[in-house]
Design an enzyme around this catalytic site. Sequence first.
Site, PDB file in Angstrom:
ATOM      1  N   LYS A   1       2.201  15.246  -7.116  1.00  0.00           N
ATOM      2  CA  LYS A   1       3.189  14.683  -8.024  1.00  0.00           C
ATOM      3  C   LYS A   1       4.325  15.512  -8.015  1.00  0.00           C
ATOM      4  O   LYS A   1       5.642  15.105  -8.011  1.00  0.00           O
ATOM      5  CB  LYS A   1       2.720  14.569  -9.539  1.00  0.00           C
ATOM      6  CG  LYS A   1       1.413  13.730  -9.801  1.00  0.00           C
ATOM      7  CD  LYS A   1       2.042  12.170  -9.286  1.00  0.00           C
ATOM      8  CE  LYS A   1       2.840  11.627 -10.566  1.00  0.00           C
ATOM      9  NZ  LYS A   1       3.233  10.225 -10.144  1.00  0.00           N
TER      10      LYS A   1
ATOM     11  N   TYR B   1      -3.808  16.981  -7.592  1.00  0.00           N
ATOM     12  CA  TYR B   1      -2.999  15.874  -8.333  1.00  0.00           C
ATOM     13  C   TYR B   1      -1.559  16.406  -8.489  1.00  0.00           C
ATOM     14  O   TYR B   1      -0.402  15.899  -8.184  1.00  0.00           O
ATOM     15  CB  TYR B   1      -3.592  15.218  -9.376  1.00  0.00           C
ATOM     16  CG  TYR B   1      -2.972  14.353 -10.256  1.00  0.00           C
ATOM     17  CD1 TYR B   1      -2.283  13.100  -9.895  1.00  0.00           C
ATOM     18  CD2 TYR B   1      -2.425  14.582 -11.487  1.00  0.00           C
ATOM     19  CE1 TYR B   1      -1.714  12.171 -10.807  1.00  0.00           C
ATOM     20  CE2 TYR B   1      -1.481  13.912 -12.323  1.00  0.00           C
ATOM     21  CZ  TYR B   1      -1.462  12.612 -11.874  1.00  0.00           C
ATOM     22  OH  TYR B   1      -0.556  11.775 -12.614  1.00  0.00           O
TER      23      TYR B   1
ATOM     24  N   ASP C   1       1.028  -1.100   0.089  1.00  0.00           N
ATOM     25  CA  ASP C   1      -0.045  -0.209   0.049  1.00  0.00           C
ATOM     26  C   ASP C   1       0.913   1.327  -0.028  1.00  0.00           C
ATOM     27  O   ASP C   1       1.818   1.719   0.868  1.00  0.00           O
ATOM     28  CB  ASP C   1      -0.958  -0.049   1.145  1.00  0.00           C
ATOM     29  CG  ASP C   1      -1.839   1.215   1.356  1.00  0.00           C
ATOM     30  OD1 ASP C   1      -1.629   2.056   0.434  1.00  0.00           O
ATOM     31  OD2 ASP C   1      -2.335   1.213   2.237  1.00  0.00           O
TER      32      ASP C   1
END
Length: 306
Positions: free
Chosen positions: A134, A130, A41
């Site tokens: 990143k 997002y 995970d």
Amino acid sequence: MRVLLTGAAGQLGQALMAARPAGVTVIPSSRGGGNGHTQLDLADPLACRSLVLEQRPDAVINAGAYTSVDRAEKEPALAQAVNAEAPAAFVEALSKTGGQLLQLSTDFVFNGRQGSPYAPEQHVDPLGVYGVSKAAGESAALELPGGRVLRTSWVYGPVGRNFCLRMLQLHREKLKIEVVADQVGCPTATHTLAAACWQALKLVGDVGMTPLPRLMHWSDAGAASWYDFALAIGEVGVELGLLHEAALVRPITSSDYLTRACRPSYSLLDCTSTRALLDIEPIHWRLALRRVLKSLAYSRTILKSK
Ligand SMILES: NC(=O)c1ccc[n+]([C@@H]2O[C@H](COP(=O)([O-])OP(=O)(O)OC[C@H]3O[C@@H](n4cnc5c(N)ncnc54)[C@H](OP(=O)(O)O)[C@@H]3O)[C@@H](O)[C@H]2O)c1
């Protein structure tokens, strides 16, 4: 060479597994495990660190990511954990074991306002959660001396969740599709991207090679709007017998199609220096699309003949 691959069940992960070079042993990992994958995970930094310390791979390819751009606006903590804290955890462990890291990243770290292709070393300024997560993952990866970032754009392939497969479905179901025509980037097929990743890793491992830059850009060649891409999917889909006929594709603007996350309007990546270093001749996105759709047509024929 032993490589720990994250996101092995994702669309790029599957292409990386299919294209693994001779002499490379891949330890595939995915969230669910199973199918020969080690369960990992990415939202659990302790598990990320432990797996690297236990396996001591020569390199990690971090292809796993929280990739749902709109959902990330509602789940910023999870996006940050998977996209930024996992690479940081890999860096911490790899700095002890001496391995390399290839961190996949995105054109969405740029704001898209400059109107010309982005060079790898340009300033990042993401528009949404997002992209922010990143960009943080990139910074983390670059903390490791052997850490490299490969940015790419508009990824699609014959498996997984992507724009191309969704459009094929819509071409089949609808008479008319409306697609945004004022966002420009470049579609990138998973098979060309996987080849670029493996080549980057090979060059990193080759003693005596010119050191690879820390930031690299890879996309297929050319440029397109989502509208151009949707139109081409219909045309090539009909040519290859995947569709009886293409739906009518109507161009719309981003303001006609509101999404939770803001997207860059022009996020073309300047891949010139990376292509030269990797010594891979790029192919135009339309040719790459043809190859992806051909592989789908081929698997359909095989399925029918069974
Ligand atoms: N897709 C694009 O258009 C695009 C564009 C530019 C850059 N990129 C970058 O390219 C890389 C590869 O993306 P992709 O297109 O292959 O995406 P993808 O098909 O969505 O694959 C991402 C994989 O990461 C896994 N993942 C998500 N959360 C996880 C967690 N907590 N623990 C373990 N695994 C987890 C997903 O697993 P589940 O299936 O279980 O969710 C999925 O298999 C990513 O770094 C992405 O940011 C993608």
